[in-house]
Write an enzyme that holds these catalytic residues in place. Structure first.
Site, short mmCIF file in Angstrom:
data_model
loop_
_atom_site.label_atom_id
_atom_site.label_comp_id
_atom_site.label_asym_id
_atom_site.label_seq_id
_atom_site.Cartn_x
_atom_site.Cartn_y
_atom_site.Cartn_z
N LYS A 52 38.63 42.89 37.55
CA LYS A 52 39.30 42.90 36.24
C LYS A 52 40.73 42.39 36.37
O LYS A 52 41.19 41.57 35.57
CB LYS A 52 39.29 44.32 35.64
CG LYS A 52 37.91 44.76 35.16
CD LYS A 52 37.84 46.26 34.81
CE LYS A 52 36.42 46.68 34.47
NZ LYS A 52 36.25 48.12 34.22
N GLN A 96 39.37 53.84 34.91
CA GLN A 96 38.06 53.51 35.47
C GLN A 96 37.24 54.79 35.71
O GLN A 96 37.73 55.76 36.25
CB GLN A 96 38.23 52.72 36.78
CG GLN A 96 36.94 52.20 37.39
CD GLN A 96 36.26 51.11 36.54
OE1 GLN A 96 36.91 50.41 35.78
NE2 GLN A 96 34.95 51.00 36.68
N ASP A 119 38.81 49.99 26.26
CA ASP A 119 37.44 50.36 26.66
C ASP A 119 36.61 50.83 25.46
O ASP A 119 35.39 50.92 25.55
CB ASP A 119 37.50 51.52 27.67
CG ASP A 119 37.20 51.07 29.09
OD1 ASP A 119 36.49 50.06 29.26
OD2 ASP A 119 37.68 51.74 30.02
#
Ligand code: GUN
Length: 292
Positions: A52, A96, A119
């Protein structure tokens, strides 16, 4: 049979974003800045987050990786989250998952500012998604919808069977596929670990979206001719003959199922790369919203 080439489409999307970022720079605007928080040293998470951050650099975004030790307390992680919420330089960030067991994931996700939640995991954003409102759609379901769109896969009135009810993939994609729109307008069955006679359902499916995490679970005798297959599974299988000590495989017995499919995503190179591209897209949207 046509391969739904996530690598190719994700590169297209990244190129489109690169052009937009260059234009932002030319106008003297601030470029998007994505931050990622990683707690601990889970191998797969390290790979994903690294990828990412590298993608950000390539397309001209700014990025910040905050790598915290496994022993980080919930309190310290929440402090980090509040710091990111209050940092005007950061347009969007992700924490994450999975988090170490001693940290309450829900508490952390609830603390993320919904306006920076690229997200799309915060209940505000998930709720907006479920109500057809503009929001951040989680990267994996967003990526699946974009892949179906760009390949012009017909979903209208089709029977979609989703396998897996996770908050990140199964649940949201079941909602998106049933929503009005293109892609969408699908009749959705959400199957999970307690579903009886799964094979009866998958045999009726025009589209199967598998987000189970069980290597090669979906076999050719479980699907009908012409089926569309979206394989969200990414499992590392130990293999000493490989340089890394493992290989990556999906939920689908690709070699045999692909013979019956009209469209199918490979693993790797299908949904995975789309996830990163859509996270970048959400970060661009976050920046644009902050500008307006
Ligand atoms: N772990 C697996 N997929 C994801 C994702 O899309 N976002 C975050 N934050 N963690 C993940």
């Amino acid at each position: 049979m046509e391969i739904l080439d996530g690598k190719k489409i994700s590169n297209q999307i990244k190129e489109e974003i690169t052009v937009e970022v260059a234009q932002m720079k030319e106008r003297g605007e601030k470029v998007p800045h994505l931050a990622a928080v990683l707690v601990g040293n889970d191998g797969a998470s390290l790979t994903y987050v690294g990828s990412k951050v590298r993608s950000c650099k390539k397309i001209g975004f700014e990025s910040t990786l905050i790598h915290l030790p496994e022993e980080t307390t919930e309190e310290d992680l929440l402090k980090q989250v509040h710091q990111l919420n209050n940092d005007p330089a950061i347009d969007g960030y992700i924490v994450q998952l999975p988090l170490p067991k001693h940290i309450d994931e829900e508490k952390v996700l609830m603390a993320v500012d919904p306006d920076k939640d690229v997200d799309g995991f915060h209940p505000t954003n998930f709720g907006k998604m479920a109500l057809d409102m503009e929001t951040f759609i989680s990267a994996t379901p967003f990526g699946i919808m974009e892949l179906l769109k760009r390949y012009n896969v017909d979903t209208e009135g089709k029977h979609t069977v989703v396998i897996g009810r996770s908050h990140i993939v199964g649940r949201p994609i079941s909602i998106l596929m049933s929503q009005k729109g293109k892609p969408g307008n699908s009749t959705v069955t959400l199957a999970h670990s307690r579903t009886q006679n799964l094979k009866e359902l998958t045999l009726q499916a025009d589209i199967v979206i598998s987000a189970l995490g069980v290597p090669r679970f979906l076999k050719a005798d479980m699907v009908k001719e012409g089926v569309v297959i979206i394989d969200v599974g990414i499992t590392r299988v130990a293999d000493d003959t490989k340089e890394k000590g493992y290989y990556i495989t999906g939920d689908v017995d690709f070699d045999n199922v692909s013979k019956k499919a009209s469209f199918i995503t490979p693993v790797p190179g299908g949904v995975g790369p789309m996830t990163i591209a859509m996270l970048l897209k959400n970060t661009l949207l976050a920046r644009e919203r902050h500008n307006n």
